[in-house]
Design a protein around this motif. Structure first.
Motif, PDB file in Angstrom:
ATOM      1  N   ILE A 146      17.255   7.083  60.319  1.00 55.18           N
ATOM      2  CA  ILE A 146      18.061   7.560  61.451  1.00 55.18           C
ATOM      3  C   ILE A 146      19.488   7.035  61.319  1.00 55.18           C
ATOM      4  N   GLU A 147      19.609   5.753  61.012  1.00 54.79           N
ATOM      5  CA  GLU A 147      20.929   5.126  60.845  1.00 54.79           C
ATOM      6  C   GLU A 147      21.748   5.814  59.748  1.00 54.79           C
ATOM      7  N   LYS A 148      21.076   6.236  58.681  1.00 49.91           N
ATOM      8  CA  LYS A 148      21.749   6.870  57.542  1.00 49.91           C
ATOM      9  C   LYS A 148      21.902   8.384  57.708  1.00 49.91           C
ATOM     10  N   GLY A 149      21.463   8.943  58.861  1.00 52.70           N
ATOM     11  CA  GLY A 149      21.609  10.377  59.118  1.00 52.70           C
ATOM     12  C   GLY A 149      20.749  11.248  58.214  1.00 52.70           C
ATOM     13  N   MET A 150      19.553  10.780  57.889  1.00 55.03           N
ATOM     14  CA  MET A 150      18.681  11.523  56.977  1.00 55.03           C
ATOM     15  C   MET A 150      17.861  12.614  57.671  1.00 55.03           C
ATOM     16  N   PHE A 151      17.981  12.722  58.995  1.00 59.44           N
ATOM     17  CA  PHE A 151      17.327  13.793  59.742  1.00 59.44           C
ATOM     18  C   PHE A 151      18.406  14.751  60.231  1.00 59.44           C
ATOM     19  N   ASP A 152      18.006  15.938  60.686  1.00 62.69           N
ATOM     20  CA  ASP A 152      18.974  16.928  61.146  1.00 62.69           C
ATOM     21  C   ASP A 152      19.873  16.364  62.244  1.00 62.69           C
ATOM     22  N   GLU A 153      19.306  15.543  63.104  1.00 61.20           N
ATOM     23  CA  GLU A 153      20.052  14.842  64.152  1.00 61.20           C
ATOM     24  C   GLU A 153      19.208  13.661  64.609  1.00 61.20           C
ATOM     25  N   THR A 154      19.745  12.856  65.488  1.00 61.33           N
ATOM     26  CA  THR A 154      19.000  11.714  66.002  1.00 61.33           C
ATOM     27  C   THR A 154      17.893  12.225  66.925  1.00 61.33           C
TER      28      THR A 154
END
Length: 178
Positions: A130-138
């Motif tokens: 989540i911190e690294k933005g590995m999902f489409d959004e939080t």
């Protein structure tokens, strides 16, 4: 709207009803990352989420227990991750491979906690992703079929409930005693 259930002590339940939930970042994150842990219905209605919340509170909380019914918004503007989704599982394998070494380094720094005892680094990996933005959004929440040890010192590879972890408290629309 979706009703989910949170098991805790009567004292903390009263505090939540007066002051609302707060996300407390612990030294060791739980298996599904930071957030408010609840039980939710599963698609086949195999497990009773209210009963699981009660059993959790009895097993892991000291004193008199209380179950809270939490109503959350699941509208189209709410982003969530179903950790059991087949497409997500493929993505998870890539995320785990890229972050596992860093997660283990973080885990080694922890001094205490149940996640430390079990060496479960999934929550750490989720937080890093989540911190690294590995999902489409939080994600506003995450959901997964899990196993909770309602009987002391038991483990299983088979789930006995579906947990929903609320990460965005703004999706909570109502909290009531059961």
């Amino acid at each position: 709207m979706l009703e989910v259930y949170h098991g805790t002590t009567k004292e903390i339940a009263q505090k939540i009803l007066k002051e609302n939930f707060k996300i407390i970042h612990k030294e060791v994150t739980n298996d599904l990352g930071n957030g408010v842990y609840t039980y939710c219905p599963d698609e086949e209605n195999i497990w009773d989420p209210q009963n699981n919340a009660r059993r959790y509170a009895i097993q892991y909380k000291n004193g008199k227990t209380q179950v809270l019914e939490v109503t959350i918004s699941v509208s189209s503007d709410v982003y969530y991750i179903d950790l059991d989704d087949e497409e997500f599982k493929q993505k998870w394998n890539q995320i785990r491979a890229s972050l596992e070494q860093r997660a283990n380094e973080i885990w080694k720094k922890y001094r205490r906690g149940n996640a430390k005892k079990r060496h479960n680094i999934d929550g750490i990996i989720l937080e890093l992703a989540i911190e690294k933005g590995m999902f489409d959004e939080t994600p506003d929440f995450m959901v997964k079929c899990t196993y909770t040890s309602f009987i002391p010192n038991t483990t299983s590879n088979f789930p006995n409930g579906r947990e929903l972890v609320i990460r965005n408290l703004d999706i909570i629309k109502k909290v009531a005693e059961v």
